[in-house]
Scaffold this motif. Structure first.
Motif, PDB file in Angstrom:
ATOM      1  N   GLY A   1       0.765  -1.236   0.000  1.00  0.00           N
ATOM      2  CA  GLY A   1       0.000   0.000   0.000  1.00  0.00           C
ATOM      3  C   GLY A   1       0.795   1.285   0.000  1.00  0.00           C
ATOM      4  O   GLY A   1       0.217   2.369   0.140  1.00  0.00           O
ATOM      5  N   GLU A   2       2.120   1.205  -0.163  1.00  0.00           N
ATOM      6  CA  GLU A   2       2.936   2.419  -0.073  1.00  0.00           C
ATOM      7  C   GLU A   2       2.500   3.512  -1.039  1.00  0.00           C
ATOM      8  O   GLU A   2       2.562   4.699  -0.704  1.00  0.00           O
ATOM      9  N   ARG A   3       2.076   3.109  -2.219  1.00  0.00           N
ATOM     10  CA  ARG A   3       1.718   4.111  -3.233  1.00  0.00           C
ATOM     11  C   ARG A   3       0.230   4.415  -3.264  1.00  0.00           C
ATOM     12  O   ARG A   3      -0.244   5.135  -4.140  1.00  0.00           O
ATOM     13  N   ALA A   4      -0.515   3.886  -2.296  1.00  0.00           N
ATOM     14  CA  ALA A   4      -1.961   4.064  -2.305  1.00  0.00           C
ATOM     15  C   ALA A   4      -2.454   5.052  -1.255  1.00  0.00           C
ATOM     16  O   ALA A   4      -3.571   5.530  -1.345  1.00  0.00           O
ATOM     17  N   PHE A   5      -1.640   5.359  -0.241  1.00  0.00           N
ATOM     18  CA  PHE A   5      -2.121   6.266   0.799  1.00  0.00           C
ATOM     19  C   PHE A   5      -1.496   7.650   0.647  1.00  0.00           C
ATOM     20  O   PHE A   5      -0.423   7.815   0.077  1.00  0.00           O
ATOM     21  N   GLU A   6      -2.201   8.629   1.170  1.00  0.00           N
ATOM     22  CA  GLU A   6      -1.777  10.025   1.092  1.00  0.00           C
ATOM     23  C   GLU A   6      -1.631  10.567   2.505  1.00  0.00           C
ATOM     24  O   GLU A   6      -2.581  10.594   3.281  1.00  0.00           O
ATOM     25  N   TRP A   7      -0.428  11.000   2.852  1.00  0.00           N
ATOM     26  CA  TRP A   7      -0.135  11.471   4.202  1.00  0.00           C
ATOM     27  C   TRP A   7      -1.043  12.642   4.584  1.00  0.00           C
ATOM     28  O   TRP A   7      -1.171  13.622   3.853  1.00  0.00           O
ATOM     29  N   GLY A   8      -1.679  12.515   5.766  1.00  0.00           N
ATOM     30  CA  GLY A   8      -2.455  13.610   6.311  1.00  0.00           C
ATOM     31  C   GLY A   8      -3.683  13.971   5.517  1.00  0.00           C
ATOM     32  O   GLY A   8      -4.263  15.038   5.704  1.00  0.00           O
ATOM     33  N   SER A   9      -4.120  13.092   4.623  1.00  0.00           N
ATOM     34  CA  SER A   9      -5.268  13.379   3.777  1.00  0.00           C
ATOM     35  C   SER A   9      -6.539  12.837   4.428  1.00  0.00           C
ATOM     36  O   SER A   9      -6.594  11.664   4.805  1.00  0.00           O
ATOM     37  N   THR A  10      -7.552  13.692   4.576  1.00  0.00           N
ATOM     38  CA  THR A  10      -8.808  13.257   5.179  1.00  0.00           C
ATOM     39  C   THR A  10      -9.539  12.292   4.265  1.00  0.00           C
ATOM     40  O   THR A  10      -9.224  12.173   3.072  1.00  0.00           O
ATOM     41  N   VAL A  11     -10.560  11.641   4.802  1.00  0.00           N
ATOM     42  CA  VAL A  11     -11.300  10.663   4.018  1.00  0.00           C
ATOM     43  C   VAL A  11     -11.987  11.308   2.812  1.00  0.00           C
ATOM     44  O   VAL A  11     -12.151  10.674   1.767  1.00  0.00           O
ATOM     45  N   TRP A  12     -12.364  12.585   2.937  1.00  0.00           N
ATOM     46  CA  TRP A  12     -13.025  13.241   1.799  1.00  0.00           C
ATOM     47  C   TRP A  12     -12.030  13.832   0.802  1.00  0.00           C
ATOM     48  O   TRP A  12     -12.386  14.123  -0.325  1.00  0.00           O
ATOM     49  N   GLU A  13     -10.775  13.983   1.213  1.00  0.00           N
ATOM     50  CA  GLU A  13      -9.746  14.492   0.304  1.00  0.00           C
ATOM     51  C   GLU A  13      -8.982  13.362  -0.381  1.00  0.00           C
ATOM     52  O   GLU A  13      -8.490  13.518  -1.494  1.00  0.00           O
TER      53      GLU A  13
ATOM     54  N   LEU B   1     -10.301   8.095  -3.482  1.00  0.00           N
ATOM     55  CA  LEU B   1     -11.142   7.007  -2.997  1.00  0.00           C
ATOM     56  C   LEU B   1     -10.677   5.653  -3.517  1.00  0.00           C
ATOM     57  O   LEU B   1     -10.591   4.682  -2.757  1.00  0.00           O
ATOM     58  N   ALA B   2     -10.374   5.575  -4.795  1.00  0.00           N
ATOM     59  CA  ALA B   2      -9.924   4.300  -5.363  1.00  0.00           C
ATOM     60  C   ALA B   2      -8.647   3.830  -4.685  1.00  0.00           C
ATOM     61  O   ALA B   2      -8.484   2.646  -4.374  1.00  0.00           O
ATOM     62  N   GLY B   3      -7.734   4.762  -4.440  1.00  0.00           N
ATOM     63  CA  GLY B   3      -6.485   4.406  -3.780  1.00  0.00           C
ATOM     64  C   GLY B   3      -6.707   3.939  -2.355  1.00  0.00           C
ATOM     65  O   GLY B   3      -6.089   2.967  -1.891  1.00  0.00           O
ATOM     66  N   GLY B   4      -7.595   4.612  -1.643  1.00  0.00           N
ATOM     67  CA  GLY B   4      -7.878   4.218  -0.273  1.00  0.00           C
ATOM     68  C   GLY B   4      -8.511   2.849  -0.172  1.00  0.00           C
ATOM     69  O   GLY B   4      -8.138   2.023   0.672  1.00  0.00           O
ATOM     70  N   LEU B   5      -9.473   2.589  -1.045  1.00  0.00           N
ATOM     71  CA  LEU B   5     -10.121   1.281  -1.035  1.00  0.00           C
ATOM     72  C   LEU B   5      -9.163   0.182  -1.473  1.00  0.00           C
ATOM     73  O   LEU B   5      -9.191  -0.935  -0.954  1.00  0.00           O
ATOM     74  N   ARG B   6      -8.296   0.517  -2.422  1.00  0.00           N
ATOM     75  CA  ARG B   6      -7.278  -0.445  -2.867  1.00  0.00           C
ATOM     76  C   ARG B   6      -6.340  -0.786  -1.712  1.00  0.00           C
ATOM     77  O   ARG B   6      -5.984  -1.947  -1.493  1.00  0.00           O
ATOM     78  N   LEU B   7      -5.947   0.229  -0.955  1.00  0.00           N
ATOM     79  CA  LEU B   7      -5.079   0.013   0.200  1.00  0.00           C
ATOM     80  C   LEU B   7      -5.730  -0.952   1.186  1.00  0.00           C
ATOM     81  O   LEU B   7      -5.086  -1.889   1.684  1.00  0.00           O
TER      82      LEU B   7
END
Length: 318
Positions: A119-131, A134-140
């Motif tokens: 998941g290293e490339r799927a999450f965004e540091w300090g990014s809220t759930v609405w920011e 979505l595809a990356g978060g669910l993939r993670l």
């Protein structure tokens, strides 16, 4: 400046041969903690199936040079027997085929390590759930949790044929730490908390069958990707403390590997069933060290030094 004491002579991982005749599956062993765990199990004589998506003929989307074949060779060189099997643990049919092969070849499974991440490339540091994308978060979440569930579903029936099996869920952070800290982003936080809970739930299900399930976290890991991020190698890793002084508490993948090997070799490991453990905690319990002879205790350091905004100083913590 952080305390950087001269490196001591490396201590052995533990009695060689203490896992001879045992069979382990390290799911997600291409690099990082998974590779360290596989090699240290091999160093004690285990047969280790190492899985992942990066092979010598085909790379995953990470497009990195590390391969499962390289990990298997390191296991064998350490004194065990490494067997590389290309598996995408998000695909049930591939995991089922892996377990059928392992069962046919070995007839037993003693240690299951769920270290699949991706998941290293799927999450965004300090990014809220609405920011957050979505595809990356669910993939993670799928990569970090569904893969573990699929692997346990197929592998545990083989492991539970014999009493004394060990299941290790590798995560980031102890239960005590993560319960009180926001970890990176909504999706990352949820993923790591879910894996901690998996170990707790598995403990209730495998414990009555004589097996032990734990959650295990390394500290600040000097993985291949982390070293590359800082532009250093294992030989000059301390240079990274000029940028991130608290990196002085970091540890090699071998350290968490030795933690798993110590658990696997401990006939009394059932006392840990359901526990959330760290490599530093188990180093104190079992007496092993990192490759330089030190015993980093990252999670205590984070609470007592880094999170209090104190100057980096690892005195008393490694």
């Amino acid at each position: 400046m952080p305390n950087t004491q001269p490196a001591a002579q490396p201590a052995p991982a533990g009695p060689r041969g203490t896992l001879a005749g045992r069979v382990a599956l390290v799911a997600g062993a291409t690099r990082g903690a998974g590779r360290g765990i596989a090699v240290e199990l091999g160093a004690r004589g285990a047969t280790v199936y190492v899985t992942g998506r990066s092979t010598r003929t085909r790379r995953s989307e990470y497009d990195r040079p590390e391969t499962i074949e390289d990990t298997a060779d390191l296991v064998t060189a350490a004194g065990g027997r490494g067997i590389a099997v290309a598996v995408d643990h998000e695909v049930p049919e591939q995991v089922q085929a892996l377990v059928r092969r392992l069962d046919a070849e070995q007839g037993r499974l003693d240690v299951l390590v769920n270290d699949i991440w991706g998941g290293e490339r799927a999450f965004e540091w300090g990014s809220t759930v609405w920011e957050h994308d979505l595809a990356g978060g669910l993939r993670l979440l799928r990569r970090a949790t569904e893969t573990h569930m699929i692997t346990s579903h197929f592998a545990l029936p083989v492991l539970l044929r014999r009493t004394g099996g060990l299941v290790v869920e590798v995560t980031d952070g102890t239960r005590a730490y993560n319960d009180g800290h926001y970890r990176v982003s909504f999706f990352y936080d949820l993923a790591k908390a879910a894996v901690l809970r998996m170990a707790f739930a598995l403990a209730h299900e495998v414990g009555p069958h004589g097996a032990t399930a734990v959650a295990l976290t390394p500290g600040w890991l000097r993985s291949e990707m982390m070293l590359e991020n800082y532009g250093v190698t294992e030989e000059n890793w301390r240079d990274a403390t000029r940028v991130s002084p608290h990196f002085a508490i970091s540890e090699t993948p071998s350290y968490v590997g030795r933690a798993v090997a110590a658990l696997a070799a401990d006939p009394g490991r059932a006392r840990w069933n359901g526990a959330s453990l760290s490599s530093g905690q188990l180093a104190r319990e079992y007496g092993f060290t990192d490759l330089d002879g030190s015993r980093p205790d990252a999670w205590r350091y984070l609470v007592e030094v880094q999170d209090r905004d104190l100057p980096a100083d690892t005195t008393g913590y490694r």
